[in-house]
Design an enzyme around this catalytic site. Structure first.
Site, PDB file in Angstrom:
ATOM      1  N   ASN A 195       0.852  -1.192   0.000  1.00 57.77           N
ATOM      2  CA  ASN A 195       0.000   0.000   0.000  1.00 57.77           C
ATOM      3  C   ASN A 195       0.887   1.241   0.000  1.00 57.77           C
ATOM      4  OD1 ASN A 195      -1.977   1.898   0.272  1.00 57.77           O
ATOM      5  ND2 ASN A 195      -2.747   1.180   2.260  1.00 57.77           N
ATOM      6  N   ASN A 199      -5.741   6.582  -1.335  1.00 58.25           N
ATOM      7  CA  ASN A 199      -6.717   6.001  -2.267  1.00 58.25           C
ATOM      8  C   ASN A 199      -7.401   4.759  -1.703  1.00 58.25           C
ATOM      9  OD1 ASN A 199      -4.865   3.924  -2.540  1.00 58.25           O
ATOM     10  ND2 ASN A 199      -4.069   4.623  -4.514  1.00 58.25           N
ATOM     11  N   ASP A 200      -7.207   4.497  -0.407  1.00 57.36           N
ATOM     12  CA  ASP A 200      -7.846   3.316   0.201  1.00 57.36           C
ATOM     13  C   ASP A 200      -9.373   3.447   0.222  1.00 57.36           C
ATOM     14  OD1 ASP A 200      -5.259   2.562   0.551  1.00 57.36           O
ATOM     15  OD2 ASP A 200      -5.311   2.467   2.737  1.00 57.36           O
ATOM     16  N   GLY A 216      -5.956  -2.338   0.192  1.00 54.57           N
ATOM     17  CA  GLY A 216      -5.311  -1.042  -0.011  1.00 54.57           C
ATOM     18  C   GLY A 216      -4.048  -1.050  -0.862  1.00 54.57           C
ATOM     19  N   ASP A 237      -1.626  -0.991  -4.054  1.00 53.20           N
ATOM     20  CA  ASP A 237      -1.843  -0.141  -5.226  1.00 53.20           C
ATOM     21  C   ASP A 237      -0.604  -0.041  -6.110  1.00 53.20           C
ATOM     22  OD1 ASP A 237      -0.232   1.560  -3.677  1.00 53.20           O
ATOM     23  OD2 ASP A 237      -1.998   2.480  -2.746  1.00 53.20           O
ATOM     24  N   ASP A 255      -6.883 -14.300 -19.286  1.00 51.44           N
ATOM     25  CA  ASP A 255      -7.636 -15.075 -18.301  1.00 51.44           C
ATOM     26  C   ASP A 255      -8.583 -16.048 -19.015  1.00 51.44           C
ATOM     27  OD1 ASP A 255      -8.490 -15.384 -15.471  1.00 51.44           O
ATOM     28  OD2 ASP A 255     -10.418 -14.673 -16.249  1.00 51.44           O
ATOM     29  N   GLU A 270      -4.395 -18.555 -20.117  1.00 48.13           N
ATOM     30  CA  GLU A 270      -4.662 -19.430 -18.972  1.00 48.13           C
ATOM     31  C   GLU A 270      -5.525 -20.601 -19.452  1.00 48.13           C
ATOM     32  OE1 GLU A 270      -6.858 -19.540 -14.607  1.00 48.13           O
ATOM     33  OE2 GLU A 270      -7.739 -18.434 -16.268  1.00 48.13           O
TER      34      GLU A 270
HETATM   35 CA    CA Z   1      -3.819   2.371  -1.272  1.00 47.03          CA
END
Ligand code: CA
Length: 617
Positions: free
Chosen positions: A140, A145-146, A165, A167, A332, A361
């Site tokens: 984090n 920006n949490d 959190g 980033d 994916d 994948e």
């Molecule tokens: Ca964050």
């Protein structure tokens, strides 16, 4: 009175059937919002979105750009505009006008100059070792920006399925750690917006294909991260998802047309049977359910055979490659969309970027034939050509997860690795496979081997000397544990990524001696592998495991490396006689792990439960 009612009714009716009665047109989005001149494919599809925008007449005037086609669809809020961008077009900005009656909306469209030539997008290769990161759980770097207003799933580190959190800033702060470990590429789980009400941290329920999730940062932060990676010799592999979006995706909430996604009278789940892709006896019912059923209740299944959506997705991947300067894509759930579309998509990307690389994948842990079916140039009986260069080697992963926990019977223990590799005959290019001990969906290797340091080292030593492109999940280098059936816990927080963490794997502070030992061991082998062409591109020869001992060689014209796995609980002495066809011409060796020089090659002493890696001299 009756006449007035009638007039009113007719007027209301006209309002609904005649666009001339629409109140006001709006222009909310144009995607992609900008593009580049000098692309190989001259056609560009613009998805234009806004209330009643389909009533507008479209015009533009820019040298080298022709308006090819304008298509309105079932929903009047969409227009699909096709441009032909000629090779003569210069970079610049021009207005696209949307005119309806006296109303006019302008979108200033930018055609950018390309940052580098298409051939310079080199893609990840066998020389690379990939570090896989779940970004919400790594570090984090920006607590501001949490919590982001308007996003429904907020950060709460005490909950395994909430956001924690992590980033882009967190990754930026720790690129030196990753590069110093010896990794040369990052694969980051999807960073695109997932504005879903719950469990949005994993990133696989995308709600905007053109926007980085605000809790991770901005598009520009992601571009900057990639630039910082490149400065440190790290490549960037973007995780993309074409099979489904998130239920809260803006285009799902106002579908352009009914068949944009697959819809059913009641919720219909995919049968997840990848076998339906190639089964010669498959029923339409089963095959359709595989391709059209939803991956999950929160993930509507996209219909890539819809012309507009298919083009939208292909352009989206090219936009990210060009905008960020990507080095690879990890796709994916590669076998879940229509396989004809996926082949077209791979071909389109590789036509635009001939040296690029894509790994799909393909989760087929019990079947090499099923895995191999998807690799480019596979001689498939049904004629299917995937154009997919690399597949995820799930069968080898499964073998590694069982081998060190078992003693040798006819086909158990180390024989699992041996037998899996014998089936390489089915892969067109087994050396292009991405190989791994674990990932974000699987029980962590440390949990698989019950945190046994020796088994961890055997796994990592073999992974880093094996054919293929190795991928290591963040934290495996410090024995992070996690169960495959509880994803929130499996994707744990990397120690040191959060302010106040008592343990810090970046600085090694607070690591147990075993964790620090494994981290140093992984680093040593990664740094060594980086310099060894023989491991990256060399040939492989192995000898049938006997007595819980597995011997293989990597060799080329310049060098030979011998790897011995001792799966015994006790030390062993290996008689080297059986391997003389590869030992010929060599009289001594350098032990890469211990740093010792070995002066005679008649016998070799092996510690209990160990991997020995020798450079032959
Ligand atoms: Ca964050």
């Amino acid at each position: 009175m009756k006449i007035i009612t009638l007039v009113l009714r007719v007027w209301v009716l006209l309002l609904f059937i005649n666009p001339l009665f629409a109140q006001k047109i709006e222009l909310s989005r144009v995607e992609p919002a900008f593009w580049w001149v000098g692309m190989k494919n001259p056609e560009l599809q613009l998805l234009v979105y806004g209330k009643d925008i389909s009533y507008a007449k479209v015009s533009l005037n820019y040298p080298g750009v022709a308006l090819k086609e304008v298509v309105s669809v079932e929903n009047p809020n969409y227009l699909f505009v096709y441009l032909n961008i000629l090779p003569t077009a210069q970079a610049g900005t021009f207005p696209i006008q949307f005119q309806w009656g006296k109303q006019s909306k302008i979108f200033n469209y930018e055609l950018k100059k390309r940052a580098k030539s298409a051939l310079d997008y080199a893609g990840f290769t066998n020389a690379d070792a990939i570090y896989l990161i779940t970004p919400d759980r790594f570090a984090n770097g920006d607590p501001s920006n949490d919590q982001v207003a308007g996003m429904t799933d907020q950060t709460d580190r005490s909950q395994a399925y909430k956001r924690h959190g992590g980033d882009i800033k967190g990754m930026m702060n720790n690129l030196d750690y990753i590069a110093d470990m010896g990794f040369t590429a990052l694969w980051v789980n999807p960073l695109l917006e997932n504005n879903q009400p719950q469990a949005s941290y994993h990133g696989y329920a995308i709600t905007d294909f053109y926007k980085i999730d605000a809790r991770f940062g901005t598009n520009e932060d992601y571009r900057k991260l990639t630039e910082m990676c490149h400065q440190r010799g790290l490549k960037m592999i973007q995780d993309m998802v074409f099979n489904h979006s998130g239920l809260e995706h803006w285009f799902v909430k106002d579908l352009p047309m009914k068949d944009w996604i697959h819809q059913f009278p009641t919720f219909t789940r995919s049968n997840y049977r990848l076998s339906t892709s190639f089964d010669p006896y498959v029923s339409d019912f089963d095959r359709d359910k595989m391709a059209m059923g939803w991956f999950d209740t929160s993930m509507p299944d996209l219909n890539q055979r819809n012309r507009f959506l298919g083009t939208y997705l292909t352009q989206n991947s090219i936009w990210w490659i060009e905008y960020v300067g990507l080095d690879g894509i990890r796709m994916d759930t590669h076998p879940y969309p229509y396989k004809d579309f996926m082949a077209q998509w791979c071909k389109a990307v590789l036509t635009e970027y001939p040296n690029f690389n894509i790994v799909g994948e393909v989760w087929e842990e019990n079947s090499v034939p099923a895995e191999a079916y998807w690799q480019m140039h596979a001689p498939n009986k049904d004629g299917y050509q995937s154009y997919l260069p690399s597949v995820t080697d799930f069968p080898l992963c499964l073998a590694y997860n069982k081998a060190f926990n078992e003693q040798e019977e006819w086909n158990t223990g180390l024989l699992r690795i041996y037998y899996t590799l014998t089936q390489d005959v089915l892969y067109p290019n087994p050396n292009d496979n991405v190989i791994f001990l674990d990932n974000h969906d699987l029980t962590r290797f440390a949990t698989s081997v019950n945190k046994d340091l020796n088994k961890m080292k055997m796994g990592l030593a073999s992974l880093l000397t094996m054919r293929g492109v190795p991928q290591i999940y963040y934290g495996t280098e410090i024995m992070m544990e996690g169960p495959g059936n509880d994803h929130g816990k499996l994707r744990g927080d990397f120690p040191g990524g959060w302010e106040g963490d008592s343990k810090n794997a970046f600085t090694k502070q607070g690591l147990t001696s075993e964790e620090a030992d494994l981290q140093a061991f992984t680093r040593k082998l990664l740094q060594w592998r980086k310099t060894k062409k023989v491991i990256q591109y060399g040939k492989l020869m192995h000898f049938i495991p006997e007595d819980n001992l597995y011997v293989y060689f990597r060799y080329d014209d310049q060098e030979t490396v011998m790897v011995v796995l001792n799966n015994h609980q006790s030390a062993k002495t290996l008689d080297m006689q059986r391997f003389k066809e590869r030992l010929r011409g060599f009289s001594s060796a350098y032990n890469v792990i211990t740093g010792e020089n070995i002066s005679a090659l008649q016998t070799l002493n092996l510690p209990p439960k160990s991997a020995t890696v020798l450079e032959l001299k």
